[in-house]
Motif scaffolding. Structure first.
Motif, PDB file in Angstrom:
ATOM      1  N   ARG A 181       0.856  -1.187   0.000  1.00 39.36           N
ATOM      2  CA  ARG A 181       0.000   0.000   0.000  1.00 39.36           C
ATOM      3  C   ARG A 181       0.888   1.231   0.000  1.00 39.36           C
ATOM      4  NH1 ARG A 181      -3.852   0.252   4.825  1.00 39.36           N
ATOM      5  NH2 ARG A 181      -2.353   1.659   5.789  1.00 39.36           N
ATOM      6  N   THR A 182       0.898   1.945  -1.107  1.00 41.28           N
ATOM      7  CA  THR A 182       1.845   3.045  -1.283  1.00 41.28           C
ATOM      8  C   THR A 182       1.277   4.410  -0.917  1.00 41.28           C
ATOM      9  OG1 THR A 182       1.205   3.267  -3.614  1.00 41.28           O
ATOM     10  CG2 THR A 182       3.038   1.792  -3.118  1.00 41.28           C
ATOM     11  N   LYS A 183       0.038   4.445  -0.454  1.00 36.03           N
ATOM     12  CA  LYS A 183      -0.549   5.726  -0.069  1.00 36.03           C
ATOM     13  C   LYS A 183      -1.473   5.518   1.121  1.00 36.03           C
ATOM     14  CE  LYS A 183      -4.512   5.361  -3.205  1.00 36.03           C
ATOM     15  NZ  LYS A 183      -5.309   6.039  -4.246  1.00 36.03           N
ATOM     16  N   ALA A 184      -1.695   6.597   1.866  1.00 32.63           N
ATOM     17  CA  ALA A 184      -2.602   6.538   3.003  1.00 32.63           C
ATOM     18  C   ALA A 184      -4.041   6.408   2.516  1.00 32.63           C
ATOM     19  CB  ALA A 184      -2.452   7.795   3.848  1.00 32.63           C
ATOM     20  N   LEU A 185      -4.838   5.640   3.249  1.00 31.66           N
ATOM     21  CA  LEU A 185      -6.251   5.495   2.901  1.00 31.66           C
ATOM     22  C   LEU A 185      -7.092   6.645   3.434  1.00 31.66           C
ATOM     23  CD1 LEU A 185      -6.760   1.662   3.531  1.00 31.66           C
ATOM     24  CD2 LEU A 185      -6.276   2.838   1.372  1.00 31.66           C
ATOM     25  N   THR A 186      -6.598   7.315   4.471  1.00 37.28           N
ATOM     26  CA  THR A 186      -7.290   8.473   5.019  1.00 37.28           C
ATOM     27  C   THR A 186      -6.295   9.371   5.737  1.00 37.28           C
ATOM     28  OG1 THR A 186      -9.162   9.217   6.381  1.00 37.28           O
ATOM     29  CG2 THR A 186      -7.853   7.396   7.242  1.00 37.28           C
ATOM     30  N   PHE A 187      -6.636  10.624   5.864  1.00 39.46           N
ATOM     31  CA  PHE A 187      -5.861  11.594   6.643  1.00 39.46           C
ATOM     32  C   PHE A 187      -6.647  11.951   7.902  1.00 39.46           C
ATOM     33  CE2 PHE A 187      -3.988  13.490   2.477  1.00 39.46           C
ATOM     34  CZ  PHE A 187      -3.082  12.442   2.395  1.00 39.46           C
ATOM     35  N   LEU A 188      -5.956  12.605   8.841  1.00 40.80           N
ATOM     36  CA  LEU A 188      -6.638  13.128  10.019  1.00 40.80           C
ATOM     37  C   LEU A 188      -7.658  14.188   9.645  1.00 40.80           C
ATOM     38  CD1 LEU A 188      -3.715  13.595  12.574  1.00 40.80           C
ATOM     39  CD2 LEU A 188      -5.716  12.139  12.911  1.00 40.80           C
ATOM     40  N   GLY A 189      -7.294  15.039   8.705  1.00 45.45           N
ATOM     41  CA  GLY A 189      -8.103  16.206   8.411  1.00 45.45           C
ATOM     42  C   GLY A 189      -7.896  17.267   9.480  1.00 45.45           C
ATOM     43  N   ASN A 190      -8.409  18.447   9.244  1.00 43.61           N
ATOM     44  CA  ASN A 190      -8.304  19.512  10.249  1.00 43.61           C
ATOM     45  C   ASN A 190      -9.044  19.132  11.532  1.00 43.61           C
ATOM     46  OD1 ASN A 190      -6.750  21.324   8.687  1.00 43.61           O
ATOM     47  ND2 ASN A 190      -8.577  21.926   7.554  1.00 43.61           N
ATOM     48  N   SER A 191     -10.100  18.359  11.394  1.00 42.53           N
ATOM     49  CA  SER A 191     -10.836  17.901  12.572  1.00 42.53           C
ATOM     50  C   SER A 191      -9.961  16.988  13.422  1.00 42.53           C
ATOM     51  CB  SER A 191     -12.116  17.175  12.159  1.00 42.53           C
ATOM     52  OG  SER A 191     -11.813  16.014  11.393  1.00 42.53           O
ATOM     53  N   GLY A 192      -9.235  16.101  12.790  1.00 45.46           N
ATOM     54  CA  GLY A 192      -8.413  15.149  13.522  1.00 45.46           C
ATOM     55  C   GLY A 192      -7.177  15.760  14.139  1.00 45.46           C
ATOM     56  N   SER A 193      -6.503  16.632  13.407  1.00 40.48           N
ATOM     57  CA  SER A 193      -5.294  17.248  13.961  1.00 40.48           C
ATOM     58  C   SER A 193      -5.650  18.141  15.147  1.00 40.48           C
ATOM     59  CB  SER A 193      -4.553  18.050  12.886  1.00 40.48           C
ATOM     60  OG  SER A 193      -5.349  19.112  12.384  1.00 40.48           O
ATOM     61  N   ALA A 194      -6.775  18.860  15.054  1.00 40.17           N
ATOM     62  CA  ALA A 194      -7.213  19.690  16.178  1.00 40.17           C
ATOM     63  C   ALA A 194      -7.565  18.818  17.381  1.00 40.17           C
ATOM     64  CB  ALA A 194      -8.411  20.546  15.770  1.00 40.17           C
ATOM     65  N   LEU A 195      -8.245  17.697  17.130  1.00 40.02           N
ATOM     66  CA  LEU A 195      -8.621  16.789  18.216  1.00 40.02           C
ATOM     67  C   LEU A 195      -7.394  16.227  18.915  1.00 40.02           C
ATOM     68  CD1 LEU A 195     -10.871  15.166  19.688  1.00 40.02           C
ATOM     69  CD2 LEU A 195     -10.466  13.362  17.980  1.00 40.02           C
ATOM     70  N   LEU A 196      -6.381  15.800  18.151  1.00 40.28           N
ATOM     71  CA  LEU A 196      -5.183  15.218  18.763  1.00 40.28           C
ATOM     72  C   LEU A 196      -4.379  16.272  19.521  1.00 40.28           C
ATOM     73  CD1 LEU A 196      -3.859  12.594  16.191  1.00 40.28           C
ATOM     74  CD2 LEU A 196      -5.518  12.349  18.053  1.00 40.28           C
ATOM     75  N   GLY A 197      -4.353  17.506  19.007  1.00 40.53           N
ATOM     76  CA  GLY A 197      -3.694  18.577  19.745  1.00 40.53           C
ATOM     77  C   GLY A 197      -4.380  18.835  21.070  1.00 40.53           C
ATOM     78  N   LEU A 198      -5.721  18.860  21.042  1.00 41.49           N
ATOM     79  CA  LEU A 198      -6.485  19.040  22.277  1.00 41.49           C
ATOM     80  C   LEU A 198      -6.238  17.878  23.230  1.00 41.49           C
ATOM     81  CD1 LEU A 198      -8.847  20.831  23.582  1.00 41.49           C
ATOM     82  CD2 LEU A 198     -10.349  19.000  22.780  1.00 41.49           C
ATOM     83  N   LEU A 199      -6.141  16.669  22.684  1.00 43.77           N
ATOM     84  CA  LEU A 199      -5.978  15.475  23.512  1.00 43.77           C
ATOM     85  C   LEU A 199      -4.670  15.483  24.296  1.00 43.77           C
ATOM     86  CD1 LEU A 199      -6.890  12.670  24.420  1.00 43.77           C
ATOM     87  CD2 LEU A 199      -5.943  11.747  22.278  1.00 43.77           C
ATOM     88  N   ILE A 200      -3.554  15.805  23.630  1.00 49.06           N
ATOM     89  CA  ILE A 200      -2.290  15.780  24.377  1.00 49.06           C
ATOM     90  C   ILE A 200      -2.182  16.988  25.311  1.00 49.06           C
ATOM     91  CG2 ILE A 200      -1.074  14.360  22.692  1.00 49.06           C
ATOM     92  CD1 ILE A 200       0.372  16.874  21.746  1.00 49.06           C
ATOM     93  N   ALA A 201      -2.835  18.098  24.960  1.00 53.11           N
ATOM     94  CA  ALA A 201      -2.878  19.233  25.891  1.00 53.11           C
ATOM     95  C   ALA A 201      -3.663  18.848  27.139  1.00 53.11           C
ATOM     96  CB  ALA A 201      -3.505  20.450  25.211  1.00 53.11           C
ATOM     97  N   TRP A 202      -4.824  18.240  26.951  1.00 56.24           N
ATOM     98  CA  TRP A 202      -5.650  17.772  28.066  1.00 56.24           C
ATOM     99  C   TRP A 202      -4.875  16.789  28.934  1.00 56.24           C
ATOM    100  CZ3 TRP A 202      -7.205  12.819  29.297  1.00 56.24           C
ATOM    101  CH2 TRP A 202      -8.223  12.695  30.257  1.00 56.24           C
ATOM    102  N   ALA A 203      -4.214  15.828  28.280  1.00 57.60           N
ATOM    103  CA  ALA A 203      -3.484  14.796  29.021  1.00 57.60           C
ATOM    104  C   ALA A 203      -2.336  15.390  29.824  1.00 57.60           C
ATOM    105  CB  ALA A 203      -2.962  13.738  28.050  1.00 57.60           C
TER     106      ALA A 203
END
Length: 262
Positions: free
Chosen positions: A211-233
């Motif tokens: 598989r030479t390419k990603a099937l999905t990206f985080l998107g702006n929704s996902g990157s914002a969520l993960l940033g919030l998650l590690i800040a919260w943690a």
């Protein structure tokens, strides 16, 4: 049922839900216009669904609530509310390309939601814990600055398949180990389950043999969520009810995205 078994079951649940949701969303992403098309600085070559953040969020909320007996704590409920706001607006952004004048205030509101539910930076301290400096009236603006900064740091580092997800998963597992070492088994369990959600996403985002390419990206929704998650943690690890770690530890745990952003 033992606590370890509960965490294992919740982690497996999180992984399975994340995989199933993302798999289903990938199939309808073009119809929903949740697709990142290569243009300008975007060099990925093929239109790619941006549904990773939605899958992570849904899996995390369900698994956290299951782990807590469907009676979530204030701080986890606060995260789910703030995260839901970011995922909703981020998904709209993925479709309509919203201005920063819309995204930034939403990030501030998400940070304020964390504060309202008890996740707040209230003090500073050196690595040896004593003495501590109370932030007083500055605690809320300081928290907002830190949370919004991490949200955007993760967004900026999300430029290579698997990079942001791998950094966040590793950070969550490190924080879980520190929580266990510090005696906060409840937070450790939440972080392990959150890491399982991110690992489920990485199964679609990492390139693997055949598989030479990603099937999905985080998107702006996902990157914002993960940033919030590690800040919260990081805040809960150093300021939570059972926190045993000095606030000086937190910046070291999230140093890579911060340095990359700077």
């Amino acid at each position: 049922m033992g606590a370890g078994v509960d965490v294992l079951m919740a982690s497996v649940m999180a992984l399975v839900i994340c995989v199933v949701v993302i798999h289903r969303l990938v199939g309808v992403a073009h119809r929903l216009r949740l697709v990142d098309r290569p243009i300008g600085r975007k060099k990925h070559g093929h239109p790619t669904p941006v549904v990773g953040g939605i899958g992570i969020y849904l899996a995390l909320c369900v698994a956290w609530f299951f782990l807590q007996g469907w009676e979530p704590s204030n701080v986890s409920l606060g995260f789910c509310m703030a995260g839901g706001l970011l995922v909703l607006v981020g998904s709209i952004d993925d479709v309509r390309d919203l201005s920063w004048r819309v995204r930034f205030p939403v990030q501030v509101v998400a940070a304020l939601l964390l504060c309202a539910f008890g996740t707040e930076l209230t003090r500073l301290a050196p690595l040896d814990v004593q003495p501590t400096l109370s932030l007083g009236l500055l605690s809320i603006p300081f928290t907002v600055f830190a949370v919004v900064g991490l949200i955007n740091a993760i967004n900026m580092i999300d430029g290579i398949d698997g990079l942001a997800g791998s950094i966040v998963a590793a950070t969550l597992l490190l924080m879980a180990a520190l929580s266990t070492w510090g005696g906060d088994a409840g937070l450790a369990a939440l972080l392990v389950v959150a890491a399982a959600c991110v690992l489920g996403f990485l199964g679609f985002n990492l390139r693997v043999p055949g598989r030479t390419k990603a099937l999905t990206f985080l998107g702006n929704s996902g990157s914002a969520l993960l940033g919030l998650l590690i800040a919260w943690a990081a805040i809960e690890l150093t300021h939570g009810v059972n926190a045993q770690w000095t606030p000086a530890v937190a910046p070291w745990l999230v140093a890579l995205p911060i340095l990359d952003c700077l």
